[in-house]
Design a protein around this motif. Structure first.
Motif, PDB file in Angstrom:
ATOM      1  N   TYR A  62      42.647  18.851  32.412  1.00 17.42           N
ATOM      2  CA  TYR A  62      41.912  17.971  31.147  1.00 17.42           C
ATOM      3  C   TYR A  62      41.071  17.313  31.636  1.00 17.42           C
ATOM      4  CZ  TYR A  62      44.608  20.694  27.595  1.00 17.42           C
ATOM      5  OH  TYR A  62      45.289  21.661  26.703  1.00 17.42           O
ATOM      6  N   THR A  63      41.496  16.310  32.693  1.00 22.05           N
ATOM      7  CA  THR A  63      40.648  15.328  32.862  1.00 22.05           C
ATOM      8  C   THR A  63      39.281  15.833  33.736  1.00 22.05           C
ATOM      9  OG1 THR A  63      42.377  14.038  33.354  1.00 22.05           O
ATOM     10  CG2 THR A  63      40.242  13.190  34.345  1.00 22.05           C
ATOM     11  N   LEU A  64      39.555  16.792  34.493  1.00 28.51           N
ATOM     12  CA  LEU A  64      38.412  17.490  35.265  1.00 28.51           C
ATOM     13  C   LEU A  64      37.576  18.319  34.441  1.00 28.51           C
ATOM     14  CD1 LEU A  64      39.585  17.973  38.747  1.00 28.51           C
ATOM     15  CD2 LEU A  64      38.541  16.019  38.156  1.00 28.51           C
ATOM     16  N   LEU A  65      37.978  18.814  33.521  1.00 28.37           N
ATOM     17  CA  LEU A  65      37.230  19.661  32.717  1.00 28.37           C
ATOM     18  C   LEU A  65      36.836  19.176  31.402  1.00 28.37           C
ATOM     19  CD1 LEU A  65      39.431  23.001  32.729  1.00 28.37           C
ATOM     20  CD2 LEU A  65      37.304  22.724  33.751  1.00 28.37           C
ATOM     21  N   ILE A  66      37.322  18.437  30.842  1.00 28.06           N
ATOM     22  CA  ILE A  66      36.666  17.827  29.736  1.00 28.06           C
ATOM     23  C   ILE A  66      35.703  16.427  30.228  1.00 28.06           C
ATOM     24  CG2 ILE A  66      37.031  16.066  28.046  1.00 28.06           C
ATOM     25  CD1 ILE A  66      39.653  17.611  27.289  1.00 28.06           C
ATOM     26  N   ALA A 122      37.930  10.987  29.732  1.00 24.16           N
ATOM     27  CA  ALA A 122      38.938  12.251  29.769  1.00 24.16           C
ATOM     28  C   ALA A 122      40.272  11.902  30.135  1.00 24.16           C
ATOM     29  CB  ALA A 122      38.087  13.027  30.810  1.00 24.16           C
ATOM     30  N   LEU A 123      40.219  11.032  31.200  1.00 26.90           N
ATOM     31  CA  LEU A 123      41.603  10.757  31.601  1.00 26.90           C
ATOM     32  C   LEU A 123      42.676   9.991  30.545  1.00 26.90           C
ATOM     33  CD1 LEU A 123      43.473  10.454  33.978  1.00 26.90           C
ATOM     34  CD2 LEU A 123      42.672   8.326  34.637  1.00 26.90           C
ATOM     35  N   VAL A 124      42.122   9.421  29.819  1.00 26.00           N
ATOM     36  CA  VAL A 124      42.776   8.474  28.654  1.00 26.00           C
ATOM     37  C   VAL A 124      43.140   9.508  27.706  1.00 26.00           C
ATOM     38  CG1 VAL A 124      42.680   6.756  26.810  1.00 26.00           C
ATOM     39  CG2 VAL A 124      41.883   6.131  29.323  1.00 26.00           C
ATOM     40  N   TRP A 125      42.308  10.237  27.293  1.00 27.53           N
ATOM     41  CA  TRP A 125      42.490  11.496  26.268  1.00 27.53           C
ATOM     42  C   TRP A 125      43.451  12.287  26.969  1.00 27.53           C
ATOM     43  CZ3 TRP A 125      42.270  16.749  25.950  1.00 27.53           C
ATOM     44  CH2 TRP A 125      42.240  16.972  24.540  1.00 27.53           C
ATOM     45  N   ALA A 126      43.691  12.777  28.199  1.00 27.93           N
ATOM     46  CA  ALA A 126      44.610  13.840  28.782  1.00 27.93           C
ATOM     47  C   ALA A 126      45.976  12.954  28.557  1.00 27.93           C
ATOM     48  CB  ALA A 126      44.296  14.124  30.029  1.00 27.93           C
ATOM     49  N   ASN A 149      43.229  12.759   8.478  1.00 26.49           N
ATOM     50  CA  ASN A 149      41.885  12.343   9.108  1.00 26.49           C
ATOM     51  C   ASN A 149      40.721  13.433   8.516  1.00 26.49           C
ATOM     52  OD1 ASN A 149      39.312  11.837  10.481  1.00 26.49           O
ATOM     53  ND2 ASN A 149      40.498  10.455  11.858  1.00 26.49           N
ATOM     54  N   PRO A 150      39.877  12.970   7.711  1.00 27.99           N
ATOM     55  CA  PRO A 150      38.678  13.930   7.226  1.00 27.99           C
ATOM     56  C   PRO A 150      38.051  14.779   8.374  1.00 27.99           C
ATOM     57  CG  PRO A 150      38.018  11.746   6.617  1.00 27.99           C
ATOM     58  CD  PRO A 150      39.315  11.728   7.464  1.00 27.99           C
ATOM     59  N   ARG A 151      37.775  14.230   9.514  1.00 26.46           N
ATOM     60  CA  ARG A 151      37.037  14.870  10.819  1.00 26.46           C
ATOM     61  C   ARG A 151      38.025  15.420  11.575  1.00 26.46           C
ATOM     62  NH1 ARG A 151      33.501   9.839  12.843  1.00 26.46           N
ATOM     63  NH2 ARG A 151      33.554  11.157  14.690  1.00 26.46           N
ATOM     64  N   GLY A 152      39.485  15.518  11.424  1.00 28.86           N
ATOM     65  CA  GLY A 152      40.500  16.284  12.009  1.00 28.86           C
ATOM     66  C   GLY A 152      40.795  15.514  13.337  1.00 28.86           C
ATOM     67  N   ARG A 153      40.710  14.139  13.524  1.00 30.65           N
ATOM     68  CA  ARG A 153      40.812  13.485  14.635  1.00 30.65           C
ATOM     69  C   ARG A 153      42.240  12.996  14.780  1.00 30.65           C
ATOM     70  NH1 ARG A 153      36.922   8.795  15.670  1.00 30.65           N
ATOM     71  NH2 ARG A 153      37.534   9.124  17.782  1.00 30.65           N
ATOM     72  N   ALA A 154      42.974  13.410  15.887  1.00 27.37           N
ATOM     73  CA  ALA A 154      44.217  13.003  16.196  1.00 27.37           C
ATOM     74  C   ALA A 154      44.239  11.682  17.063  1.00 27.37           C
ATOM     75  CB  ALA A 154      45.079  13.886  17.193  1.00 27.37           C
ATOM     76  N   THR A 155      45.565  10.937  17.009  1.00 27.69           N
ATOM     77  CA  THR A 155      45.613   9.773  17.588  1.00 27.69           C
ATOM     78  C   THR A 155      44.957   9.750  19.063  1.00 27.69           C
ATOM     79  OG1 THR A 155      47.711   9.600  16.484  1.00 27.69           O
ATOM     80  CG2 THR A 155      47.192   7.870  18.118  1.00 27.69           C
ATOM     81  N   HIS A 156      45.178  10.601  19.789  1.00 26.00           N
ATOM     82  CA  HIS A 156      44.806  10.478  21.137  1.00 26.00           C
ATOM     83  C   HIS A 156      43.084  10.670  21.183  1.00 26.00           C
ATOM     84  CE1 HIS A 156      45.382  14.667  20.461  1.00 26.00           C
ATOM     85  NE2 HIS A 156      44.518  15.017  21.309  1.00 26.00           N
ATOM     86  N   ASP A 157      42.556  11.197  20.173  1.00 28.88           N
ATOM     87  CA  ASP A 157      41.004  11.282  19.925  1.00 28.88           C
ATOM     88  C   ASP A 157      40.595   9.814  19.594  1.00 28.88           C
ATOM     89  OD1 ASP A 157      41.164  14.078  20.053  1.00 28.88           O
ATOM     90  OD2 ASP A 157      41.256  14.366  18.243  1.00 28.88           O
ATOM     91  N   PRO A 166      53.947  18.611  37.731  1.00 26.93           N
ATOM     92  CA  PRO A 166      53.728  17.903  36.528  1.00 26.93           C
ATOM     93  C   PRO A 166      52.041  17.171  36.524  1.00 26.93           C
ATOM     94  CG  PRO A 166      55.645  17.574  37.509  1.00 26.93           C
ATOM     95  CD  PRO A 166      55.128  18.051  38.474  1.00 26.93           C
ATOM     96  N   LEU A 167      51.611  17.068  37.497  1.00 27.32           N
ATOM     97  CA  LEU A 167      49.979  16.454  37.473  1.00 27.32           C
ATOM     98  C   LEU A 167      49.194  17.588  37.175  1.00 27.32           C
ATOM     99  CD1 LEU A 167      50.177  14.083  40.519  1.00 27.32           C
ATOM    100  CD2 LEU A 167      50.541  13.523  37.974  1.00 27.32           C
ATOM    101  N   ILE A 168      49.350  18.689  37.342  1.00 28.03           N
ATOM    102  CA  ILE A 168      48.520  19.788  37.021  1.00 28.03           C
ATOM    103  C   ILE A 168      47.599  19.451  35.843  1.00 28.03           C
ATOM    104  CG2 ILE A 168      48.061  22.479  36.703  1.00 28.03           C
ATOM    105  CD1 ILE A 168      49.858  22.778  38.970  1.00 28.03           C
ATOM    106  N   PRO A 169      48.366  19.656  34.405  1.00 23.77           N
ATOM    107  CA  PRO A 169      47.823  19.566  33.270  1.00 23.77           C
ATOM    108  C   PRO A 169      46.709  18.312  33.238  1.00 23.77           C
ATOM    109  CG  PRO A 169      50.164  19.839  32.888  1.00 23.77           C
ATOM    110  CD  PRO A 169      49.766  19.517  34.348  1.00 23.77           C
ATOM    111  N   LEU A 170      47.277  17.264  33.767  1.00 26.04           N
ATOM    112  CA  LEU A 170      46.682  16.060  33.590  1.00 26.04           C
ATOM    113  C   LEU A 170      45.017  16.310  34.598  1.00 26.04           C
ATOM    114  CD1 LEU A 170      46.636  12.847  32.853  1.00 26.04           C
ATOM    115  CD2 LEU A 170      47.274  12.520  35.205  1.00 26.04           C
TER     116      LEU A 170
END
Length: 148
Positions: free
Chosen positions: A70-74, A105-109, A129-137, A63-67
């Motif tokens: 995303y964290t390392l790549l972003i 990146a960790l918080v975002w993931a 949102n006019p800039r297409g930002r979601a809550t996590h962004d 389960p940690l693979i997605p975390l």
């Protein structure tokens, strides 16, 4: 307090058409993650057989693979393979020329996957949102823009 070197304001053209691209990027990233998870599960299963079952405890790492993905790549390159394929990049909101750091990146993931747990309701903000930002962004201080 003014900044010594201020960045220019974000050009609205950089966020035009980002939502469909984000969806495509998410599909590609989920495909990559499923392949990574399958390979990890196979390796852990073989390791578990070789260690007479003790190695199967490593299944808790899957389960940690997605975390980590995303964290390392972003945090390092500013985009996942799916985002690069869709022509997107992740930048800091206050300085859109700067790549996110590992903490952002960790918080975002974490918030991204928490949004999935909440049945996708936090994603609805991106439609308003006019800039297409979601809550996590917004909560992580990042913005997803077209790669230039």
């Amino acid at each position: 307090m003014t900044r010594f070197l201020s960045t220019p304001p974000l050009d609205p053209r950089l966020t035009d058409g980002v939502l469909p691209r984000r969806f495509l990027a998410l599909l590609v990233d989920c495909l990559v993650l499923s392949m990574l998870g399958s390979v990890a599960a196979l390796l852990i299963a073989v390791f578990g057989v070789l260690t007479l079952g003790i190695g199967w405890l490593a299944f808790h790492v899957i389960p940690l693979i997605p975390l980590v993905y995303y964290t390392l790549l972003i945090g390092s390159s500013g985009a996942t393979p799916g985002q690069r394929l869709a022509g997107l990049t992740v930048r800091q909101d206050d300085d859109w020329t700067a790549r996110p750091n590992l903490a952002q990146a960790l918080v975002w993931a974490v918030l991204l996957w928490l949004s999935f747990v909440l049945v996708g309701i936090p994603f609805l903000l991106a439609l308003l949102n006019p800039r297409g930002r979601a809550t996590h962004d917004i909560l992580s201080g990042l913005v997803i823009i077209r790669a230039t």
